[in-house]
Design an enzyme around this catalytic site. Structure first.
Site, mmCIF file in Angstrom:
data_model
loop_
_atom_site.group_PDB
_atom_site.id
_atom_site.type_symbol
_atom_site.label_atom_id
_atom_site.label_comp_id
_atom_site.label_asym_id
_atom_site.label_seq_id
_atom_site.Cartn_x
_atom_site.Cartn_y
_atom_site.Cartn_z
ATOM 1 N N ASP A 86 7.657 2.610 9.532
ATOM 2 C CA ASP A 86 6.905 1.423 9.399
ATOM 3 C C ASP A 86 5.748 1.623 10.918
ATOM 4 O OD1 ASP A 86 7.228 1.156 6.722
ATOM 5 O OD2 ASP A 86 6.855 -1.068 7.169
ATOM 6 N N ARG A 107 0.955 -1.347 0.330
ATOM 7 C CA ARG A 107 -0.491 0.076 0.172
ATOM 8 C C ARG A 107 0.904 1.361 0.195
ATOM 9 N NH1 ARG A 107 -2.240 0.424 6.196
ATOM 10 N NH2 ARG A 107 -0.912 -0.987 7.295
ATOM 11 N N ASP A 109 -6.374 -4.577 0.824
ATOM 12 C CA ASP A 109 -6.821 -4.102 0.058
ATOM 13 C C ASP A 109 -6.073 -2.322 -0.234
ATOM 14 O OD1 ASP A 109 -7.153 -2.373 2.815
ATOM 15 O OD2 ASP A 109 -8.866 -2.147 2.875
ATOM 16 N N ASP A 157 11.323 -6.686 7.338
ATOM 17 C CA ASP A 157 10.478 -5.736 6.311
ATOM 18 C C ASP A 157 10.736 -4.321 7.230
ATOM 19 O OD1 ASP A 157 8.670 -7.309 7.717
ATOM 20 O OD2 ASP A 157 7.109 -6.383 6.352
HETATM 21 P P1 AMP Z 1 3.979 -4.417 7.795
HETATM 22 O O1 AMP Z 1 4.244 -4.951 8.635
HETATM 23 O O2 AMP Z 1 2.371 -4.070 8.644
HETATM 24 O O3 AMP Z 1 4.636 -2.811 7.843
HETATM 25 O O4 AMP Z 1 2.767 -5.094 6.970
HETATM 26 C C1 AMP Z 1 3.454 -5.324 6.449
HETATM 27 C C2 AMP Z 1 3.275 -6.150 5.322
HETATM 28 O O5 AMP Z 1 1.815 -5.914 4.658
HETATM 29 C C3 AMP Z 1 3.502 -4.867 4.230
HETATM 30 O O6 AMP Z 1 4.360 -5.725 3.251
HETATM 31 C C4 AMP Z 1 3.118 -4.124 3.493
HETATM 32 O O7 AMP Z 1 3.161 -3.771 1.980
HETATM 33 C C5 AMP Z 1 1.223 -4.908 3.388
HETATM 34 N N1 AMP Z 1 -0.115 -4.444 4.078
HETATM 35 C C6 AMP Z 1 -0.046 -4.397 5.660
HETATM 36 N N2 AMP Z 1 -1.595 -3.756 4.971
HETATM 37 C C7 AMP Z 1 -1.896 -3.302 3.817
HETATM 38 C C8 AMP Z 1 -3.048 -3.550 2.895
HETATM 39 N N3 AMP Z 1 -3.877 -3.017 3.643
HETATM 40 N N4 AMP Z 1 -3.124 -3.596 1.723
HETATM 41 C C9 AMP Z 1 -1.875 -4.164 1.047
HETATM 42 N N5 AMP Z 1 -0.657 -4.506 1.716
HETATM 43 C C10 AMP Z 1 -0.792 -4.199 2.774
HETATM 44 MG MG MG Z 2 6.111 -2.872 6.982
#
Ligand code: AMP
Ligand code: MG
Length: 511
Positions: free
Chosen positions: A269, A96, A127, A259
């Site tokens: 993040d 996203r 989404d 990540d």
């Molecule tokens: P995070 O740990 O929140 O940084 O997210 C882990 C992974 O999930 C990353 O690749 C984000 O881009 C993906 N991600 C988290 N929320 C969404 C969302 N609502 N839509 C698409 N990808 C998401």
């Molecule tokens: Mg992330």
């Protein structure tokens, strides 16, 4: 001073787009309906050389809402992989996030990235959206960290819209424009190692070194693997320093997956992060992290574990393990040195003497056992009177009270007041032995121990107002947290310990 410009006049590039095409997907954002700028950050605009008046113009909204691309940019989403909660998760990527391009501002190149501007090929089950709640939290946190002097991605703008987003309940969509010199993560390296592409791995490492760690190429000549070992060592050292910086302000990241680990050693993040109120070394800020993998006390060792994952992905570039191991070996000494320096400053000690480690450990233990407020403990310690001063002396105005015997504001933070009093006596004797003027010590402490931090309940109040379209609380917090150590008249309530309802705020990965 460089001239300020309008958006279309900024010098924009996209060096990441010069990497092989498999590193990303060029794509368009998916605009929200009737987006509005809820808040824009002049401090971030200044870094870009952007005229602050532009923040109120339609052309700014068009870019930060994802309605129009950044003039001269080359919008893309990047691929990466990673370990999530200790387990290999395979391919992830900007699910996203859209990189709009790179503004070459007076302070160097800044990548502009939209978070929440729609689906990408890496969205998996997501989404592509972000809710207002988590976007306010990211927007505020990055600037709060900046105010504390902690390396972090920055935030330029917060856009809101009425588009519904489905999480546990129906919420509304928002977009944060983030800025960083680079959004490359440990997981960006893991991706090409896992996909057995040493050529791409080398391209990525060279890109990061050339742009962000040019000193890693020195001394020139000799071992072709040396720049990659130097890169690892530099990342190890920055990450160790970052962990020390987090620990001493009680910041918990909440999702330290590989990540989410910046190759530049930035805080990256912001999800279910938290600044601790009552200190608990085992504090878990992320409701989803049931095992406490990312609890406060575990953060440095998790960072080290993540660095080992980064090191192992560099094995295709560096023969044998000895050099990588040696680079990893820098983590503990740098962490300990950085922690020691920071604790000396926090406690107002001019040097580090035998017994200081015990004194500091005992303070942590006392704060933990008594659930003392993290921020206020250090702040009130600065105000405690010296041994030579009358115990009934009135303390300086800080929390809006001038009343109370001098010792109690510190001691009152602890449920075990006798133990706090005994520790304070040891501390006063230690400072007396140093011979440094008591007031000089206090002034140093007040310059490094914040009075205002982004407590969860403060963020929540800003979210509640933002949901009603009111950005005033965001604005107040942005101004306050830019100078977290400076007493700001009329802001006493922002320095207070949290109200009882704050205990019931739950933050999770849902964002
Ligand atoms: P995070 O740990 O929140 O940084 O997210 C882990 C992974 O999930 C990353 O690749 C984000 O881009 C993906 N991600 C988290 N929320 C969404 C969302 N609502 N839509 C698409 N990808 C998401
Ligand atoms: Mg992330």
């Amino acid at each position: 001073m460089a001239a300020v410009r309008r958006l279309g006049e900024l010098t924009v590039a996209n060096s990441f787009a010069g990497l092989p095409a498999d590193f990303y997907t060029r794509l368009a954002t998916r605009p929200l309906k009737a987006p509005r700028v809820l808040h824009a950050n002049p401090a971030a605009a200044e870094l870009l050389g952007l005229d602050p008046q532009v923040l109120a113009q339609p052309e700014f909204l068009d870019v930060v809402s994802g309605t129009c691309p950044l003039p001269g940019g080359d919008t893309l989403s990047a691929v990466y992989s990673g370990h999530q909660f200790g387990v290999w998760a395979g391919q992830l990527g900007d699910g996203r996030a859209h990189l709009l391009g790179e503004v070459i501002g007076p302070t160097g190149p800044w990548e502009l990235q939209l978070k929440g501007a729609g689906m990408t090929p890496y969205s998996r089950m997501g989404d592509g959206r972000a809710v207002l709640r988590s976007s306010v939290r990211e927007y505020l946190a990055s600037e709060a960290m900046q105010g504390l002097g902690i390396p972090t991605t920055r935030a330029l703008a917060l856009v809101t819209a009425d588009d519904p987003v489905f999480r546990e309940t129906v919420e509304t969509a928002a977009v944060v424009t983030r800025m960083a010199p680079s959004f490359v993560r440990f997981g960006s390296f893991e991706h090409w190692a896992a996909n057995k592409r040493p050529d791409y791995l080398r391209a990525l490492a060279d890109y990061v070194i050339d742009r962000h760690y040019p000193a890693c190429r020195e001394p020139a000549g000799g071992d072709p693997a040396a720049p990659y070992v130097n890169l690892l060592q530099a990342v190890v050292e920055r990450t160790a320093q970052l962990m020390a910086a987090w620990q001493v302000v009680g910041f918990c990241h909440g999702v330290m997956n590989t990540d989410n680990m910046s190759i530049l050693g930035l805080t990256l993040d912001y999800g279910p992060y938290g600044f601790m109120d009552a200190f608990d070394a085992r504090h878990i800020c992320n409701h989803t992290d049931t095992n406490g993998r990312y609890a406060w006390h575990a953060q440095p060792s998790v960072a080290q574990w993540n660095l080992i994952r980064l090191a192992s992905s560099l094995r295709d570039l560096v023969p044998g393990d000895d050099a990588l191991r040696a680079a990893l070996g820098r983590f503990e000494p740098v962490l300990l040195e950085s922690m020691q320096q920071r604790m000396m400053a926090k406690l107002g000690l001019a040097d580090w003497r035998a017994g200081d480690e015990q004194l500091v450990d005992d303070l942590w233990r006392l704060m933990h056992e008594s659930h003392a407020d993290f921020t206020l403990s250090f702040r009130q310690l600065a105000h405690a009177p010296g041994l030579s001063e009358s115990p009934t002396q009135r303390i300086r105005e800080d929390l809006g009270t001038t009343a109370g015997p001098a010792l109690t504001p510190f001691v009152d933070l602890f449920t075990d007041r006798d133990a706090a009093h005994a520790w304070l006596t040891r501390y006063r004797e230690r400072v007396l032995a140093e011979g440094r003027p008591w007031q000089e010590r206090a002034e140093g402490m007040l310059a490094v121990n914040p009075l205002y931090v982004l407590r969860n309940y403060l963020a929540q109040q800003a979210i509640d107002a933002a949901k009603a379209g009111d950005a005033s609380e965001i604005d107040v917090l942005m101004r306050l947290l830019a100078h977290p150590c400076v007493v700001q008249p009329g802001m006493e309530r922002y320095a207070a310990a949290p109200p009882a309802w704050a205990n019931h705020i739950e933050v999770s990965c849902s964002s």
